[in-house]
Design a protein around this motif. Structure first.
Motif, short mmCIF file in Angstrom:
data_model
loop_
_atom_site.label_atom_id
_atom_site.label_comp_id
_atom_site.label_asym_id
_atom_site.label_seq_id
_atom_site.Cartn_x
_atom_site.Cartn_y
_atom_site.Cartn_z
N HIS A 7 0.66 -1.18 -0.06
CA HIS A 7 -0.08 0.06 -0.01
C HIS A 7 0.72 1.25 0.05
N ALA A 80 4.55 0.98 1.53
CA ALA A 80 4.62 -0.18 2.24
C ALA A 80 4.64 -1.44 1.72
N GLU A 128 7.88 1.13 4.77
CA GLU A 128 7.49 0.28 5.78
C GLU A 128 7.36 -1.22 5.23
ZN ZN Z 1 1.02 1.87 6.20
#
Ligand code: ZN
Length: 136
Positions: A7, A80, A128
């Motif tokens: 994401h 991410a 992330e």
């Molecule tokens: Zn995130």
């Protein structure tokens, strides 16, 4: 190892307004909201193809999102990447001299374990790592 871009996190001031805007832009509605109390954020998720867009709004002034917006304004906050083994990958990154923000994974939104790498080590991108929590 990173498996895929899972994401994109976007920092926003006003979640209602941002949801309305992104619904219009993506032509789909947010499918869930979730608060992450430990981070002082409320998130809202959109699915577009294989990828998610995570809107992040601060719930208090100490929130990392509040600080980010104060410094840089609204916009892309992090990328991410889904990891096949987040603990292993953190150890590997460390051995590559990548600066870790979290030495061990913590609970994030969307039933995931997450950890961040420092943008100083990743070309200015807040990075992330995430992995779906095992059911127990
Ligand atoms: Zn995130």
């Amino acid at each position: 190892m990173p498996k895929k871009l899972e994401h994109i996190g976007i920092a926003v001031n006003d979640l209602e307004q941002a949801e309305a805007l992104f619904s219009k832009l993506l032509q789909t509605k947010s499918y869930k909201r979730e608060e992450v109390k430990s981070e002082g954020v409320i998130t809202s998720f959109f699915q577009i193809g294989d990828i998610k867009i995570e809107l992040l709004a601060a719930t208090n002034t100490e929130s990392p999102i509040a600080k980010f917006i104060e410094k840089r304004g609204e916009g892309i906050h992090h990328l991410a990447f889904e990891s096949d083994d987040i603990n292993n990958e953190l150890a590997e990154r460390k051995s590559q001299n990548i600066q870790l923000i979290h030495e061990t994974p913590k609970d994030g939104a969307d039933n995931k374990k997450i950890a961040f790498l420092h943008p100083k080590s990743t070309g200015g991108v807040l990075w992330e790592l995430c992995q779906e929590k095992a059911e127990d």
